[in-house]
Scaffold this motif. Structure first.
Motif, PDB file in Angstrom:
ATOM      1  N   GLN A 291       0.586  -1.502   0.179  1.00 12.80           N
ATOM      2  CA  GLN A 291      -0.047   0.252  -0.090  1.00 12.80           C
ATOM      3  C   GLN A 291       0.475   0.992   0.141  1.00 12.80           C
ATOM      4  N   ALA A 292       1.037   2.698  -0.892  1.00  8.22           N
ATOM      5  CA  ALA A 292       1.073   3.881  -1.514  1.00  8.22           C
ATOM      6  C   ALA A 292       1.043   4.004   0.629  1.00  8.22           C
ATOM      7  N   GLU A 293       0.402   4.232   1.534  1.00  2.45           N
ATOM      8  CA  GLU A 293      -0.151   4.680   2.891  1.00  2.45           C
ATOM      9  C   GLU A 293       1.704   4.110   3.843  1.00  2.45           C
ATOM     10  N   SER A 294       1.962   3.236   3.065  1.00  2.10           N
ATOM     11  CA  SER A 294       2.731   2.250   3.685  1.00  2.10           C
ATOM     12  C   SER A 294       3.993   2.840   3.770  1.00  2.10           C
ATOM     13  N   LEU A 295       4.275   2.950   2.680  1.00  2.00           N
ATOM     14  CA  LEU A 295       5.788   3.856   2.428  1.00  2.00           C
ATOM     15  C   LEU A 295       5.263   4.988   2.247  1.00  2.00           C
ATOM     16  N   LEU A 296       4.841   5.716   2.258  1.00  4.76           N
ATOM     17  CA  LEU A 296       4.561   7.552   2.782  1.00  4.76           C
ATOM     18  C   LEU A 296       4.565   7.771   3.849  1.00  4.76           C
ATOM     19  N   ALA A 297       4.553   6.904   5.030  1.00  6.85           N
ATOM     20  CA  ALA A 297       4.466   6.455   6.430  1.00  6.85           C
ATOM     21  C   ALA A 297       6.026   6.146   6.756  1.00  6.85           C
ATOM     22  N   LEU A 298       6.669   5.330   5.486  1.00  4.26           N
ATOM     23  CA  LEU A 298       8.074   4.594   6.171  1.00  4.26           C
ATOM     24  C   LEU A 298       8.670   5.991   5.509  1.00  4.26           C
ATOM     25  N   ASP A 299       8.766   6.826   4.633  1.00  5.51           N
ATOM     26  CA  ASP A 299       9.316   7.460   4.102  1.00  5.51           C
ATOM     27  C   ASP A 299       9.383   9.325   4.951  1.00  5.51           C
ATOM     28  N   GLU A 300       8.021   9.345   5.850  1.00  2.52           N
ATOM     29  CA  GLU A 300       8.017  10.883   6.668  1.00  2.52           C
ATOM     30  C   GLU A 300       8.996   9.749   7.717  1.00  2.52           C
ATOM     31  N   ALA A 301       9.319   8.704   9.148  1.00  2.00           N
ATOM     32  CA  ALA A 301       9.639   8.698   9.561  1.00  2.00           C
ATOM     33  C   ALA A 301      11.057   8.957   8.684  1.00  2.00           C
ATOM     34  N   LEU A 302      11.686   7.994   7.739  1.00  2.00           N
ATOM     35  CA  LEU A 302      13.386   8.400   7.693  1.00  2.00           C
ATOM     36  C   LEU A 302      13.602   9.584   7.492  1.00  2.00           C
ATOM     37  N   THR A 303      12.678  10.845   6.984  1.00  2.00           N
ATOM     38  CA  THR A 303      13.205  12.318   7.080  1.00  2.00           C
ATOM     39  C   THR A 303      13.689  12.388   8.059  1.00  2.00           C
ATOM     40  N   ARG A 304      11.943  11.955   8.691  1.00  2.00           N
ATOM     41  CA  ARG A 304      12.706  12.842  10.350  1.00  2.00           C
ATOM     42  C   ARG A 304      13.704  12.707  10.698  1.00  2.00           C
ATOM     43  N   LEU A 305      13.541  10.729  10.860  1.00  2.00           N
ATOM     44  CA  LEU A 305      15.491  10.152  11.503  1.00  2.00           C
ATOM     45  C   LEU A 305      16.210  11.063  10.880  1.00  2.00           C
ATOM     46  N   ALA A 306      16.001  11.992   9.218  1.00  2.00           N
ATOM     47  CA  ALA A 306      17.467  12.327   7.897  1.00  2.00           C
ATOM     48  C   ALA A 306      17.744  13.588   9.462  1.00  2.00           C
ATOM     49  N   ALA A 307      16.542  13.719  10.137  1.00  2.00           N
ATOM     50  CA  ALA A 307      17.052  15.545  10.289  1.00  2.00           C
ATOM     51  C   ALA A 307      17.684  15.332  11.711  1.00  2.00           C
ATOM     52  N   THR A 308      18.069  14.411  12.214  1.00  2.00           N
ATOM     53  CA  THR A 308      18.651  14.154  13.830  1.00  2.00           C
ATOM     54  C   THR A 308      19.867  13.071  13.445  1.00  2.00           C
ATOM     55  N   GLU A 309      19.634  12.102  12.452  1.00  2.00           N
ATOM     56  CA  GLU A 309      20.911  10.505  12.226  1.00  2.00           C
ATOM     57  C   GLU A 309      20.877  10.865  10.746  1.00  2.00           C
ATOM     58  N   PRO A 310      21.107  11.531  10.039  1.00  2.00           N
ATOM     59  CA  PRO A 310      21.196  11.235   9.125  1.00  2.00           C
ATOM     60  C   PRO A 310      22.559  10.215   8.516  1.00  2.00           C
ATOM     61  N   ARG A 311      22.976   9.879   9.179  1.00  3.56           N
ATOM     62  CA  ARG A 311      23.943   8.909   8.578  1.00  3.56           C
ATOM     63  C   ARG A 311      22.945   7.625   9.298  1.00  3.56           C
ATOM     64  N   LEU A 312      22.076   7.618   9.815  1.00  2.00           N
ATOM     65  CA  LEU A 312      21.319   6.245  10.461  1.00  2.00           C
ATOM     66  C   LEU A 312      20.189   6.272   8.676  1.00  2.00           C
ATOM     67  N   ALA A 313      19.868   7.314   8.796  1.00  2.00           N
ATOM     68  CA  ALA A 313      18.995   7.532   7.407  1.00  2.00           C
ATOM     69  C   ALA A 313      19.369   7.106   6.078  1.00  2.00           C
ATOM     70  N   HIS A 314      21.127   7.169   6.402  1.00  2.00           N
ATOM     71  CA  HIS A 314      21.697   6.444   4.744  1.00  2.00           C
ATOM     72  C   HIS A 314      22.064   5.295   5.183  1.00  2.00           C
ATOM     73  N   VAL A 315      21.726   4.821   5.735  1.00  2.00           N
ATOM     74  CA  VAL A 315      22.330   3.938   6.339  1.00  2.00           C
ATOM     75  C   VAL A 315      21.093   2.748   5.628  1.00  2.00           C
ATOM     76  N   VAL A 316      19.454   2.852   6.153  1.00  2.00           N
ATOM     77  CA  VAL A 316      18.483   2.632   5.479  1.00  2.00           C
ATOM     78  C   VAL A 316      18.023   2.600   4.334  1.00  2.00           C
ATOM     79  N   GLU A 317      18.890   4.406   3.386  1.00  2.00           N
ATOM     80  CA  GLU A 317      18.390   3.708   1.831  1.00  2.00           C
ATOM     81  C   GLU A 317      19.076   2.911   1.908  1.00  2.00           C
ATOM     82  N   CYS A 318      20.256   2.876   1.884  1.00  2.00           N
ATOM     83  CA  CYS A 318      21.383   1.763   1.704  1.00  2.00           C
ATOM     84  C   CYS A 318      21.075   0.291   1.387  1.00  2.00           C
TER      85      CYS A 318
END
Length: 173
Positions: free
Chosen positions: A107-134
């Motif tokens: 579902q698209a909603e799940s991907l958007l929820a993950l994206d929002e959470a990952l964007t918030r994570l990137a604001a405080t922990e950019p390396r952690l967010a990059h690890v998730v992206e990779c």
């Protein structure tokens, strides 16, 4: 518009990484069987995003794959946003985390929820967010992710565990 050096690097790296990018795209699209994008189209869309990147320089293949993974994430998120804009009703679906990575339903909603959470994570922990992206979006190994970030595989393992925990909490709450 990117400079000639960036285009030359992209033209050199793209053929060498094309099969790997198709594997990544295929894996991402399998998670979303209702997507209208196909593997080749997702890879080509990512190529277009990379070609438009101003002054982009890729250090090596893992770094290039990491950047391409981010481009694919953005394409899939944009597509999910479009679907949600058209769709009426329905709540957000659960996004779960497991030992093999983050499992997202179709579902698209799940991907958007993950994206929002990952964007918030990137604001405080950019390396952690990059690890998730990779790891999640790019399907890169711990070693490839470590090479992309310039850290050790052990650091990537610790970051992956920490990022999963933080994302799990963000998605539950």
């Amino acid at each position: 518009m990117p400079d000639d050096r960036g285009h030359d690097e992209l033209d050199r790296l793209m053929p060498a990484a094309y099969d790997e990018l198709r594997r990544i795209a295929r894996r991402e699209l399998r998670r979303r069987p209702d997507d209208t994008l196909r593997t080749t189209a997702l890879v080509h869309e990512a190529y277009l995003k990379l070609a438009d990147a101003d002054g982009a320089v890729w250090r090596d293949r893992p770094h290039f794959l990491a950047i391409a993974s981010v481009a694919m994430r953005r394409i899939l998120v944009d597509q999910a946003r479009e679907r949600c804009a058209v769709k009426r009703g329905g709540g957000r679906r659960a996004v779960t985390l497991d030992d093999d990575g983050i499992a997202v339903d179709e579902q698209a909603e799940s991907l958007l929820a993950l994206d929002e959470a990952l964007t918030r994570l990137a604001a405080t922990e950019p390396r952690l967010a990059h690890v998730v992206e990779c790891r999640f979006f790019g399907g890169l190994s711990e070693e490839e992710t470590a090479a992309s970030l310039g850290v050790t595989a052990r650091t990537v393992r610790r970051d992956w565990v920490k990022a999963r925990g933080l994302l799990h909490r963000a998605l539950r709450g």
